[in-house]
Design a protein around this motif. Structure first.
Motif, PDB file in Angstrom:
ATOM      1  N   LEU A  17       0.829  -1.200   0.000  1.00 40.42           N
ATOM      2  CA  LEU A  17       0.000   0.000   0.000  1.00 40.42           C
ATOM      3  C   LEU A  17       0.868   1.257   0.000  1.00 40.42           C
ATOM      4  N   VAL A  18       1.899   1.294   0.838  1.00 39.78           N
ATOM      5  CA  VAL A  18       2.779   2.464   0.877  1.00 39.78           C
ATOM      6  C   VAL A  18       3.461   2.666  -0.470  1.00 39.78           C
ATOM      7  N   ASP A  20       2.447   1.752  -3.431  1.00 42.51           N
ATOM      8  CA  ASP A  20       1.449   2.208  -4.396  1.00 42.51           C
ATOM      9  C   ASP A  20       1.094   3.682  -4.164  1.00 42.51           C
ATOM     10  N   ALA A  21       0.933   4.060  -2.895  1.00 38.12           N
ATOM     11  CA  ALA A  21       0.564   5.432  -2.560  1.00 38.12           C
ATOM     12  C   ALA A  21       1.667   6.426  -2.927  1.00 38.12           C
ATOM     13  N   LEU A  22       2.921   6.062  -2.673  1.00 39.19           N
ATOM     14  CA  LEU A  22       4.034   6.940  -3.039  1.00 39.19           C
ATOM     15  C   LEU A  22       4.098   7.117  -4.550  1.00 39.19           C
ATOM     16  N   ARG A  23       3.849   6.050  -5.280  1.00 36.62           N
ATOM     17  CA  ARG A  23       3.853   6.138  -6.753  1.00 36.62           C
ATOM     18  C   ARG A  23       2.736   7.048  -7.245  1.00 36.62           C
ATOM     19  N   LYS A  24       1.589   7.002  -6.592  1.00 38.73           N
ATOM     20  CA  LYS A  24       0.441   7.814  -6.994  1.00 38.73           C
ATOM     21  C   LYS A  24       0.478   9.220  -6.411  1.00 38.73           C
ATOM     22  N   LYS A  80      12.353  13.095   0.599  1.00 36.09           N
ATOM     23  CA  LYS A  80      12.087  11.877  -0.181  1.00 36.09           C
ATOM     24  C   LYS A  80      11.840  10.705   0.763  1.00 36.09           C
ATOM     25  N   THR A  81      10.747   9.971   0.516  1.00 36.61           N
ATOM     26  CA  THR A  81      10.385   8.835   1.362  1.00 36.61           C
ATOM     27  C   THR A  81      10.594   7.530   0.622  1.00 36.61           C
ATOM     28  N   ARG A  82      11.141   6.546   1.323  1.00 38.89           N
ATOM     29  CA  ARG A  82      11.215   5.188   0.773  1.00 38.89           C
ATOM     30  C   ARG A  82      10.785   4.210   1.849  1.00 38.89           C
ATOM     31  N   SER A  83      10.360   3.026   1.439  1.00 38.21           N
ATOM     32  CA  SER A  83       9.906   1.999   2.379  1.00 38.21           C
ATOM     33  C   SER A  83      10.599   0.685   2.067  1.00 38.21           C
ATOM     34  N   TYR A 115      -4.497   5.432   2.245  1.00 40.95           N
ATOM     35  CA  TYR A 115      -4.047   6.532   1.403  1.00 40.95           C
ATOM     36  C   TYR A 115      -5.256   7.155   0.730  1.00 40.95           C
ATOM     37  N   ALA A 116      -5.111   8.415   0.338  1.00 37.32           N
ATOM     38  CA  ALA A 116      -6.189   9.132  -0.337  1.00 37.32           C
ATOM     39  C   ALA A 116      -5.586  10.097  -1.353  1.00 37.32           C
ATOM     40  N   ASN A 117      -6.148  10.104  -2.552  1.00 43.03           N
ATOM     41  CA  ASN A 117      -5.774  11.094  -3.562  1.00 43.03           C
ATOM     42  C   ASN A 117      -6.649  12.333  -3.345  1.00 43.03           C
TER      43      ASN A 117
END
Length: 260
Positions: A17-18, A20-24, A80-83, A115-117
């Motif tokens: 999920l994280v 996917d959310a970072l990509r979006k 910048k965030t990474r997981s 996550y929310a857009n």
């Protein structure tokens, strides 16, 4: 998908999920038991406890405890965030280049993650300046360009209200979005959305433009504009007009135009 929520997910599902959310470029909210380490201008450690973690599309990274308004740890926009997964725990790292800082969060039990857009094109209006800019332009439309004639204020479209509609000297439709402060990419996207709303809706204004074979011009009006916003304006074919908001207001709320 506009949003997604997982309750008590395992480590793999939370990581997906994280990722996917970072990509979006979505906003991420996590309620979890975590440990926090910070390295940068100082060193700090926050041992295990339940906290709210929020990651925003602009790179801001916030960790909140159950008390106080301010986050206990945070990183500013453009970080910048990474997981990644290590020892069956989910890790989140927020990096900042200048000054060099690293915030590391180790998560071992997640109650929920989402996550929310989010679509929010409005900016906080201070001292009524944007309304006063509108009043000023209605009173002196030549500030936009010679021959400009404003016709309507606060015109409703699907995603909000167009600040000013008007026509240029050639009878082309002009759509004005006003900002009292330096305009960024968000302001350009807001105006672009309003233009799309106007062009995709069956209305008298659009029918008149098509019948007369006239153009629809989008104009962003602000004191100045950021470089990345100017690049997006150029790509979208939207115009920019530099106008300072009124700096003083009279007690009866009328505009002081001495500077103009």
């Amino acid at each position: 998908m506009k949003y997604k929520i997982l309750e008590t997910p395992d480590c793999d599902d939370a990581y997906e999920l994280v990722h996917d959310a970072l990509r979006k470029r979505a906003t991420i909210v996590i309620f979890a038991c975590c440990k926090v380490n910070y390295e940068g201008r100082a060193l700090s450690q926050l041992n295990w406890g339940e906290r709210i973690i929020m990651i925003k599309p602009d790179g801001a990274f916030l960790i909140h405890q159950e008390k106080k308004v301010e986050p206990v740890n945070w990183q500013p926009p453009k970080s910048k965030t990474r997981s990644y997964i290590k020892n069956d725990n989910l890790f989140l790292e927020s990096h900042r280049r200048s000054p060099k800082e690293l915030l590391t969060v180790e998560i071992r039990k997640i109650q929920f993650i989402s996550y929310a857009n989010i679509e929010d094109f409005e900016e906080l209006e201070q001292a009524g300046y944007e309304k006063d800019m509108s009043d000023m332009i209605m009173e002196k439309p030549h500030m936009i360009e010679e021959g400009f004639t404003p016709t309507t204020r606060e015109y409703s479209v699907e995603h909000g209200f167009i600040d000013i509609l008007g026509k240029d000297k050639d009878n082309n439709l002009m759509v004005l979005e006003l900002k009292a402060r330096k305009a960024g990419v968000t302001a350009v996207k807001q105006l672009r959305r309003y233009l799309q709303d106007l062009e995709n809706t069956d209305n008298d204004i659009l029918r008149e433009c098509k019948a007369q074979k006239k153009k629809i011009r989008g104009l962003l009006v602000a004191p100045s504009i950021m470089d990345d916003a100017q690049e997006l304006l150029d790509e979208e074919g939207i115009e920019f007009v530099a106008i300072e908001p009124p700096r003083e207001l009279k007690r009866d709320k009328k505009i002081t135009l001495d500077a103009f």
